[in-house]
Each structure stands twice: as C-alpha cells, then as structure tokens.
Design a protein around this motif. Structure first.
Motif, PDB file in Angstrom:
ATOM      1  N   LEU A  28      21.648  11.027   5.115  1.00 24.93           N
ATOM      2  CA  LEU A  28      20.394  11.357   4.434  1.00 24.93           C
ATOM      3  C   LEU A  28      20.421  11.565   2.622  1.00 24.93           C
ATOM      4  N   ASN A  29      21.267  12.339   2.294  1.00 25.44           N
ATOM      5  CA  ASN A  29      21.494  12.533   0.943  1.00 25.44           C
ATOM      6  C   ASN A  29      22.155  11.400   0.402  1.00 25.44           C
ATOM      7  N   ILE A  30      23.115  11.011   0.692  1.00 25.78           N
ATOM      8  CA  ILE A  30      23.937  10.092  -0.121  1.00 25.78           C
ATOM      9  C   ILE A  30      23.649   8.599   0.486  1.00 25.78           C
ATOM     10  N   GLY A  31      23.691   8.131   1.585  1.00 26.90           N
ATOM     11  CA  GLY A  31      23.492   6.923   2.203  1.00 26.90           C
ATOM     12  C   GLY A  31      22.048   6.450   1.868  1.00 26.90           C
ATOM     13  N   ILE A  32      21.044   7.296   2.087  1.00 24.73           N
ATOM     14  CA  ILE A  32      19.693   6.778   1.742  1.00 24.73           C
ATOM     15  C   ILE A  32      19.036   7.355   0.316  1.00 24.73           C
ATOM     16  N   ALA A  33      18.991   8.723   0.256  1.00 22.39           N
ATOM     17  CA  ALA A  33      18.386   9.058  -1.051  1.00 22.39           C
ATOM     18  C   ALA A  33      19.133   8.725  -2.246  1.00 22.39           C
ATOM     19  N   GLY A  34      20.609   9.128  -2.239  1.00 20.53           N
ATOM     20  CA  GLY A  34      21.373   8.816  -3.250  1.00 20.53           C
ATOM     21  C   GLY A  34      21.552   7.468  -3.690  1.00 20.53           C
ATOM     22  N   PHE A  35      21.633   6.344  -2.697  1.00 17.89           N
ATOM     23  CA  PHE A  35      21.742   5.068  -2.887  1.00 17.89           C
ATOM     24  C   PHE A  35      20.333   4.672  -3.837  1.00 17.89           C
ATOM     25  N   CYS A  36      19.356   5.387  -3.590  1.00 22.92           N
ATOM     26  CA  CYS A  36      17.811   4.822  -3.856  1.00 22.92           C
ATOM     27  C   CYS A  36      17.893   5.638  -5.397  1.00 22.92           C
ATOM     28  N   GLY A  37      18.723   6.449  -5.854  1.00 25.09           N
ATOM     29  CA  GLY A  37      18.540   6.878  -7.119  1.00 25.09           C
ATOM     30  C   GLY A  37      17.963   8.344  -7.200  1.00 25.09           C
ATOM     31  N   VAL A  38      17.658   9.039  -5.868  1.00 25.15           N
ATOM     32  CA  VAL A  38      17.089  10.308  -5.907  1.00 25.15           C
ATOM     33  C   VAL A  38      18.467  11.325  -5.648  1.00 25.15           C
ATOM     34  N   ASP A  48      13.156   1.127   6.244  1.00 22.32           N
ATOM     35  CA  ASP A  48      13.435  -0.060   6.243  1.00 22.32           C
ATOM     36  C   ASP A  48      12.525  -0.944   5.314  1.00 22.32           C
ATOM     37  N   ARG A  49      11.174  -0.794   5.516  1.00 21.18           N
ATOM     38  CA  ARG A  49      10.149  -1.418   5.288  1.00 21.18           C
ATOM     39  C   ARG A  49       9.655  -1.139   3.754  1.00 21.18           C
ATOM     40  N   VAL A  50       9.622   0.070   3.397  1.00 23.51           N
ATOM     41  CA  VAL A  50       8.936   0.453   2.216  1.00 23.51           C
ATOM     42  C   VAL A  50       9.984   1.011   1.173  1.00 23.51           C
ATOM     43  N   TRP A  51      11.018   1.393   1.639  1.00 24.97           N
ATOM     44  CA  TRP A  51      12.146   1.770   0.498  1.00 24.97           C
ATOM     45  C   TRP A  51      12.810   0.437   0.369  1.00 24.97           C
ATOM     46  N   THR A 100       0.816  -1.101   0.164  1.00 20.97           N
ATOM     47  CA  THR A 100       0.055  -0.121   0.113  1.00 20.97           C
ATOM     48  C   THR A 100       0.991   1.291   0.026  1.00 20.97           C
ATOM     49  N   GLU A 101       1.935   1.367   0.836  1.00 20.63           N
ATOM     50  CA  GLU A 101       2.874   2.541   0.859  1.00 20.63           C
ATOM     51  C   GLU A 101       3.663   2.612  -0.318  1.00 20.63           C
ATOM     52  N   ILE A 102       4.028   1.440  -0.938  1.00 17.42           N
ATOM     53  CA  ILE A 102       4.628   1.611  -2.233  1.00 17.42           C
ATOM     54  C   ILE A 102       3.887   2.179  -3.314  1.00 17.42           C
TER      55      ILE A 102
END
Length: 197
Positions: free
Chosen positions: A145-155, A100-103, A69-71
C-alpha cells in the motif's frame, strides 16, 4: 485540510463503519473537513471495462463518466483515507476496483501524479497482531500500500494502520478499536510517516 474518506464494507451496521464514524469525528474535532464516500451505497462499479483501460499513448485521456466524477472528487481534497476490512491480507475487491479505475494513468501515475499530501489506510483484521507479525502479513500489506500504490502515484506520506482482533466481542476490545480510530482522525496530521524508510 480537506480529507476524502473512502469506506468499503457491504454492511452499514459493521465495525468498519463504526470505525469510519469515529475516525471522521476525530478529523472534525481536529478542524479538518471530510467527505465520506461509501463505495457500496454509492453504487460504484469496480469492474474495469474498455473505456477505463489505462491508455499510455495519451497524456490524459477522458475516462467513463463514473470515473471522471471520482477523479474530480479526489481533486477537491488535500488528503485521503481508506477504511476497509482486511480480506485475504488485502482490501476488498470493490476497493481494488476503485483503485484500478480511478487511480488511472494520466491522473494518478504516468504524465501526472496525485497531488494529495497524505494517505492513511485503515484495515480491520480479525486475527491478533502476533499472527500478522509471525507471517509478516503486516509488512507485506505495508509495502504494497505505501510503496506499490501510494508511492508509485506520488504520495510519499503514506501509512498503514491495522486494527487487530476485530472478532473479539468483548466490549472493552470494541471500545479500544473505536478509540484507536478516533485518535487516527484526531492526529491525522502528525501520525503519518513517509514511504522513504
């Protein structure tokens, strides 16, 4: 632009929600559409169990109904904003559990990446800016946040904004924080930097 605004705080009558209200007003005044997801009131469970454990052997596994649902909710938006109190120089556990769960693998990273054009992280910090700069907490959070999470996921278009001195009870401080939040929404389009710095 359609922007998903995710808010994390146990109390609705909090500065976090006041900031979220002003931020979304700024988005609306700028002509954007936004949906607010209140993680606490939505009943989101941040604990990752076996159905949502990342699966690297399949291109896109089917996750639990709550996560699917969240995806789908994320897929309906062009950009993202996360508003939260800074606890232990990071975000609250419920938001960590949401990430953790949705991304998850096959949606946010792995065989597919997030399609979102931008992400803005707005954290409320009780300490003054000088304190964060002295110990480089601001740099640590920005990198994470910018590199470890967003950047890793293509944003690639990601920015962290920390609103400081949130325990200062003077009305002028409160008004300043809310005005900052409003401007972050109003200028969402042109107030972000890429992670490639």
């Amino acid at each position: 632009m359609k922007i998903l605004t995710v808010v994390s705080h146990p109390r609705v009558q909090s500065l976090t929600f006041s900031v979220a209200d002003r931020f979304t007003q700024g988005l609306t005044d700028a002509g954007h559409e936004t949906e607010v997801l209140d993680l606490h009131r939505s009943g989101f469970n941040p604990v990752l169990w076996e159905p949502d454990e990342p699966e690297s052997s399949s291109e896109r596994k089917i996750y639990s109904p709550e996560v699917e649902t969240e995806i789908e909710r994320m897929k309906q938006h062009d950009a993202l904003a996360y508003i939260f109190p800074v606890w232990w120089h990071s975000f609250p556990a419920i938001l960590k559990g949401y990430i953790d769960r949705v991304w998850n693998n096959g949606f946010a990273y792995g065989s597919h990446k997030l399609h979102h054009k931008k992400v803005l992280w707005i954290g409320m910090a009780s300490a003054p800016k000088e304190h964060y700069e002295k110990y480089e907490y601001d740099k640590m959070m920005t990198h994470h946040l910018n590199i470890g999470i967003a950047g890793f996921c293509g944003v690639s278009n990601s920015k962290v904004e920390i609103l400081y001195d949130t325990l200062d009870s003077r009305p002028e401080t409160f008004d300043k924080l809310l005005m900052q939040a409003y401007h972050l929404g109003l200028f969402y389009d042109n107030d972000l930097k890429t992670v490639a710095q």
